[in-house]
Design a protein around this motif. Structure first.
Motif, PDB file in Angstrom:
ATOM      1  N   TYR A 277       4.279   8.324  -6.712  1.00  0.00           N
ATOM      2  CA  TYR A 277       4.210   7.697  -5.384  1.00  0.00           C
ATOM      3  C   TYR A 277       5.430   6.809  -5.157  1.00  0.00           C
ATOM      4  O   TYR A 277       5.963   6.730  -4.052  1.00  0.00           O
ATOM      5  CB  TYR A 277       2.959   6.828  -5.256  1.00  0.00           C
ATOM      6  CG  TYR A 277       1.645   7.568  -5.177  1.00  0.00           C
ATOM      7  CD1 TYR A 277       1.600   8.955  -5.067  1.00  0.00           C
ATOM      8  CD2 TYR A 277       0.444   6.877  -5.190  1.00  0.00           C
ATOM      9  CE1 TYR A 277       0.385   9.615  -4.999  1.00  0.00           C
ATOM     10  CE2 TYR A 277      -0.773   7.530  -5.112  1.00  0.00           C
ATOM     11  CZ  TYR A 277      -0.803   8.894  -5.023  1.00  0.00           C
ATOM     12  OH  TYR A 277      -2.014   9.543  -4.949  1.00  0.00           O
ATOM     13  N   GLU A 278       5.843   6.131  -6.214  1.00  0.00           N
ATOM     14  CA  GLU A 278       6.971   5.200  -6.063  1.00  0.00           C
ATOM     15  C   GLU A 278       8.282   5.937  -5.783  1.00  0.00           C
ATOM     16  O   GLU A 278       9.174   5.405  -5.144  1.00  0.00           O
ATOM     17  CB  GLU A 278       7.077   4.299  -7.295  1.00  0.00           C
ATOM     18  CG  GLU A 278       5.918   3.294  -7.326  1.00  0.00           C
ATOM     19  CD  GLU A 278       5.963   2.339  -8.498  1.00  0.00           C
ATOM     20  OE1 GLU A 278       6.792   2.549  -9.417  1.00  0.00           O
ATOM     21  OE2 GLU A 278       5.169   1.381  -8.507  1.00  0.00           O
ATOM     22  N   ILE A 279       8.384   7.174  -6.281  1.00  0.00           N
ATOM     23  CA  ILE A 279       9.554   7.998  -5.942  1.00  0.00           C
ATOM     24  C   ILE A 279       9.566   8.244  -4.429  1.00  0.00           C
ATOM     25  O   ILE A 279      10.587   8.081  -3.755  1.00  0.00           O
ATOM     26  CB  ILE A 279       9.520   9.343  -6.715  1.00  0.00           C
ATOM     27  CG1 ILE A 279       9.689   9.098  -8.211  1.00  0.00           C
ATOM     28  CG2 ILE A 279      10.577  10.301  -6.186  1.00  0.00           C
ATOM     29  CD1 ILE A 279       9.532  10.362  -9.065  1.00  0.00           C
TER      30      ILE A 279
ATOM     31  N   ILE B 257       6.216  -4.577  -1.212  1.00  0.00           N
ATOM     32  CA  ILE B 257       5.628  -5.448  -2.233  1.00  0.00           C
ATOM     33  C   ILE B 257       5.287  -4.531  -3.389  1.00  0.00           C
ATOM     34  O   ILE B 257       4.179  -4.004  -3.499  1.00  0.00           O
ATOM     35  CB  ILE B 257       4.379  -6.193  -1.725  1.00  0.00           C
ATOM     36  CG1 ILE B 257       4.764  -7.162  -0.603  1.00  0.00           C
ATOM     37  CG2 ILE B 257       3.704  -6.959  -2.875  1.00  0.00           C
ATOM     38  CD1 ILE B 257       3.622  -8.017  -0.081  1.00  0.00           C
ATOM     39  N   ASP B 258       6.289  -4.263  -4.186  1.00  0.00           N
ATOM     40  CA  ASP B 258       6.153  -3.373  -5.329  1.00  0.00           C
ATOM     41  C   ASP B 258       7.323  -3.776  -6.218  1.00  0.00           C
ATOM     42  O   ASP B 258       8.453  -3.890  -5.720  1.00  0.00           O
ATOM     43  CB  ASP B 258       6.260  -1.910  -4.865  1.00  0.00           C
ATOM     44  CG  ASP B 258       5.651  -0.944  -5.865  1.00  0.00           C
ATOM     45  OD1 ASP B 258       5.516  -1.326  -7.043  1.00  0.00           O
ATOM     46  OD2 ASP B 258       5.328   0.192  -5.471  1.00  0.00           O
ATOM     47  N   SER B 259       7.065  -4.039  -7.478  1.00  0.00           N
ATOM     48  CA  SER B 259       8.109  -4.662  -8.305  1.00  0.00           C
ATOM     49  C   SER B 259       9.370  -3.795  -8.371  1.00  0.00           C
ATOM     50  O   SER B 259      10.490  -4.304  -8.293  1.00  0.00           O
ATOM     51  CB  SER B 259       7.567  -4.924  -9.710  1.00  0.00           C
ATOM     52  OG  SER B 259       7.140  -3.718 -10.291  1.00  0.00           O
ATOM     53  N   GLU B 260       9.199  -2.464  -8.467  1.00  0.00           N
ATOM     54  CA  GLU B 260      10.361  -1.573  -8.599  1.00  0.00           C
ATOM     55  C   GLU B 260      11.209  -1.603  -7.332  1.00  0.00           C
ATOM     56  O   GLU B 260      12.435  -1.648  -7.392  1.00  0.00           O
ATOM     57  CB  GLU B 260       9.903  -0.137  -8.866  1.00  0.00           C
ATOM     58  CG  GLU B 260       9.210   0.083 -10.204  1.00  0.00           C
ATOM     59  CD  GLU B 260       7.763  -0.367 -10.214  1.00  0.00           C
ATOM     60  OE1 GLU B 260       7.278  -0.884  -9.182  1.00  0.00           O
ATOM     61  OE2 GLU B 260       7.108  -0.232 -11.260  1.00  0.00           O
ATOM     62  N   HIS B 261      10.540  -1.551  -6.196  1.00  0.00           N
ATOM     63  CA  HIS B 261      11.269  -1.460  -4.931  1.00  0.00           C
ATOM     64  C   HIS B 261      11.855  -2.796  -4.534  1.00  0.00           C
ATOM     65  O   HIS B 261      12.909  -2.863  -3.908  1.00  0.00           O
ATOM     66  CB  HIS B 261      10.360  -0.857  -3.865  1.00  0.00           C
ATOM     67  CG  HIS B 261       9.797   0.455  -4.329  1.00  0.00           C
ATOM     68  ND1 HIS B 261       8.731   0.518  -5.195  1.00  0.00           N
ATOM     69  CD2 HIS B 261      10.218   1.723  -4.127  1.00  0.00           C
ATOM     70  CE1 HIS B 261       8.493   1.788  -5.489  1.00  0.00           C
ATOM     71  NE2 HIS B 261       9.381   2.535  -4.855  1.00  0.00           N
TER      72      HIS B 261
ATOM     73  N   ASN C 149       0.849  -1.187   0.000  1.00  0.00           N
ATOM     74  CA  ASN C 149       0.000   0.000   0.000  1.00  0.00           C
ATOM     75  C   ASN C 149       0.890   1.245   0.000  1.00  0.00           C
ATOM     76  O   ASN C 149       1.518   1.580   0.990  1.00  0.00           O
ATOM     77  CB  ASN C 149      -0.887  -0.061   1.259  1.00  0.00           C
ATOM     78  CG  ASN C 149      -1.610   1.242   1.533  1.00  0.00           C
ATOM     79  OD1 ASN C 149      -0.979   2.219   1.928  1.00  0.00           O
ATOM     80  ND2 ASN C 149      -2.895   1.275   1.336  1.00  0.00           N
ATOM     81  N   LYS C 150       0.955   1.904  -1.158  1.00  0.00           N
ATOM     82  CA  LYS C 150       1.860   3.053  -1.302  1.00  0.00           C
ATOM     83  C   LYS C 150       1.402   4.246  -0.492  1.00  0.00           C
ATOM     84  O   LYS C 150       2.208   5.047  -0.044  1.00  0.00           O
ATOM     85  CB  LYS C 150       1.907   3.506  -2.749  1.00  0.00           C
ATOM     86  CG  LYS C 150       2.429   2.471  -3.665  1.00  0.00           C
ATOM     87  CD  LYS C 150       2.285   2.924  -5.089  1.00  0.00           C
ATOM     88  CE  LYS C 150       2.118   1.729  -5.960  1.00  0.00           C
ATOM     89  NZ  LYS C 150       3.274   1.110  -6.450  1.00  0.00           N
ATOM     90  N   GLU C 151       0.080   4.387  -0.345  1.00  0.00           N
ATOM     91  CA  GLU C 151      -0.464   5.559   0.327  1.00  0.00           C
ATOM     92  C   GLU C 151       0.120   5.710   1.726  1.00  0.00           C
ATOM     93  O   GLU C 151       0.252   6.816   2.239  1.00  0.00           O
ATOM     94  CB  GLU C 151      -1.994   5.456   0.397  1.00  0.00           C
ATOM     95  CG  GLU C 151      -2.682   5.536  -0.968  1.00  0.00           C
ATOM     96  CD  GLU C 151      -2.773   4.198  -1.689  1.00  0.00           C
ATOM     97  OE1 GLU C 151      -2.105   3.222  -1.255  1.00  0.00           O
ATOM     98  OE2 GLU C 151      -3.500   4.128  -2.686  1.00  0.00           O
TER      99      GLU C 151
ATOM    100  N   VAL D 271       0.743   8.987 -11.721  1.00  0.00           N
ATOM    101  CA  VAL D 271       0.638   9.306 -10.294  1.00  0.00           C
ATOM    102  C   VAL D 271       1.327   8.178  -9.519  1.00  0.00           C
ATOM    103  O   VAL D 271       2.067   8.404  -8.563  1.00  0.00           O
ATOM    104  CB  VAL D 271      -0.852   9.406  -9.868  1.00  0.00           C
ATOM    105  CG1 VAL D 271      -1.013   9.267  -8.365  1.00  0.00           C
ATOM    106  CG2 VAL D 271      -1.432  10.737 -10.323  1.00  0.00           C
ATOM    107  N   ASN D 272       1.101   6.965  -9.985  1.00  0.00           N
ATOM    108  CA  ASN D 272       1.714   5.796  -9.351  1.00  0.00           C
ATOM    109  C   ASN D 272       3.238   5.900  -9.316  1.00  0.00           C
ATOM    110  O   ASN D 272       3.869   5.624  -8.297  1.00  0.00           O
ATOM    111  CB  ASN D 272       1.283   4.533 -10.108  1.00  0.00           C
ATOM    112  CG  ASN D 272       1.905   3.287  -9.512  1.00  0.00           C
ATOM    113  OD1 ASN D 272       1.700   2.977  -8.351  1.00  0.00           O
ATOM    114  ND2 ASN D 272       2.698   2.584 -10.309  1.00  0.00           N
ATOM    115  N   LYS D 273       3.829   6.333 -10.409  1.00  0.00           N
ATOM    116  CA  LYS D 273       5.298   6.432 -10.438  1.00  0.00           C
ATOM    117  C   LYS D 273       5.770   7.536  -9.504  1.00  0.00           C
ATOM    118  O   LYS D 273       6.808   7.411  -8.850  1.00  0.00           O
ATOM    119  CB  LYS D 273       5.774   6.666 -11.872  1.00  0.00           C
ATOM    120  CG  LYS D 273       7.172   6.209 -12.180  1.00  0.00           C
ATOM    121  CD  LYS D 273       7.476   4.761 -11.792  1.00  0.00           C
ATOM    122  CE  LYS D 273       6.551   3.771 -12.451  1.00  0.00           C
ATOM    123  NZ  LYS D 273       6.880   2.365 -12.024  1.00  0.00           N
TER     124      LYS D 273
HETATM  125 MG    MG Z   1       5.250  -0.611  -8.904  1.00  0.00          MG
END
Ligand code: MG
Length: 371
Positions: free
Chosen positions: A209-211, A138-142, A113-115, A205-207
């Motif tokens: 958040y991922e930053i 649990i996020d593919s990039e991280h 949950n990125k939020e 927006v998702n990307k």
């Molecule tokens: Mg991701």
């Protein structure tokens, strides 16, 4: 045996987590399931997997089960429940309180949950320091960055590169973007995910958040985190070291791999995902077109300037994406409402009450923008 509790068990990540736990039944065991709305589906999961503890604000009395009910059910379970790993896979700001509760007890949280980090990053950092818990993405990039950083010190890192697929509208003519339909947006080329995050991929927006997520997870300043468009979603992210050596992680785009890596961290264990056919892969990397994805710099700027503004963007995004999916606003209006709402908020956050107050105010503003 590691006891795994899943909050958000009926969503896309929750369901995939259950399959990963089943595939590693020799060392992982489900101990509790939680959800917000889909109580019947969760009960079926509990029966199918022999789980006796269930958690939901919308739960009635269920005979024979240990039930956590009421508005703060998830937070209470996180604070009192008997588990080793808490998978937080609920959508939205609902993930923040259970995450804080678990980390304050020194537990391991696998965060889908990125939020939680976008809205409560400073609070999560505090809870990690005071409780001594562990936070795994649990996020593919991280998940990729975590692997790329193994064995090195943060000081050796020059910058991180997050890859972005570009979402479903990456090739739509710019002039047509404002009229993109829900169907266009949900047709993600590479990933099969929930609807909210699929829209957030199209807007990036998702990307953004991922930053933010990467900056908290890896203690990296925002200006050391870059984004490149990578259409194939094969390289899940990269780390560029001080000597200009790039380390990347590759795998098929399948969330079960990040889930498995988080649950069994730091070990690489027998696969639940198929191998990558490297001979069939052609890879490309492009810079991100700021005109196509204005939300990326909106979120990045907020991350540099104001924790409160991040909370507001998250709230406005939940409202606008829901309105878009419901057919009430056009695709082009998502960004207009987001940026207008964001501009009204400034400054930092001190505690959860602050976050919830800003969240509510931003939701109101965003809704006014829709009517
Ligand atoms: Mg991701």
């Amino acid at each position: 045996m590691k006891r795994v509790a899943i909050l958000g068990s009926t969503g896309s990540i929750g369901r995939q987590t259950i399959t990963v736990v089943s595939a590693h039944a020799d060392e992982l065991e489900l101990c509790a399931l939680g959800c917000r709305k889909n109580v019947d589906a969760m009960l079926l999961q509990a029966v199918a997997n022999g789980v006796m503890t269930i958690v939901s604000p919308n739960l009635g009395e269920v005979v024979g089960y240990s039930c956590y009910r009421g508005e703060n059910a998830m937070e209470r379970y996180a604070a009192e429940g008997d588990y080793d790993v808490l998978v937080v896979a609920v959508v939205g700001i609902a993930g923040l309180l259970p995450t804080l509760s678990a980390l304050r007890r020194g537990k391991t949280v696998c965060l889908a949950n990125k939020e939680t980090l976008v809205c409560g990053g400073p609070l999560v950092r505090e809870a990690l320091t005071s409780g001594g818990g562990k936070l795994l993405p649990i996020d593919s990039e991280h998940c990729a960055i975590l692997q790329c950083l193994t064995g090195s010190s943060p000081k050796e890192v020059d910058h991180i590169i997050l890859t972005a697929s570009g979402g479903a509208l990456r090739d739509m003519a710019l002039a047509k973007l404002p009229e993109a339909t829900v169907r266009d947006v949900l047709a993600h080329p590479n990933w099969n995910m929930g609807n909210k995050i699929t829209v957030d991929c199209a807007t990036m927006v998702n990307k953004g958040y991922e930053i933010v997520e990467a900056s908290y997870l890896f203690d990296m300043p925002i200006d050391k985190i870059r984004v490149l468009l990578h259409r194939q979603s094969v390289v899940h992210s990269l780390v560029c070291y001080a000597d200009n050596s790039y380390v990347a992680q590759m795998a098929v785009p399948d969330m079960r791999l990040p889930i498995q890596y988080a649950l069994l961290y730091p070990r690489h264990t027998p696969a639940v995902v198929p191998p990558l056919d490297l001979t069939a892969v052609t890879m490309s990397f492009q810079s991100v077109d700021a005109e196509r994805y204005p939300a990326l710099s909106l979120v990045r700027d907020a991350a540099m300037k104001s924790a409160a503004r991040l909370v507001a963007i998250n709230a406005a995004d939940e409202v606008t994406v829901e309105a878009f999916l419901g057919g009430h606003i056009g695709y082009g209006e998502i960004h207009t409402i987001l940026s207008r709402t964001a501009a009204k908020f400034d400054g930092g956050i001190r505690d959860v009450e602050d976050v919830l107050g800003i969240d509510a105010a931003a939701r109101r503003l965003a809704k006014e923008g829709i009517c």
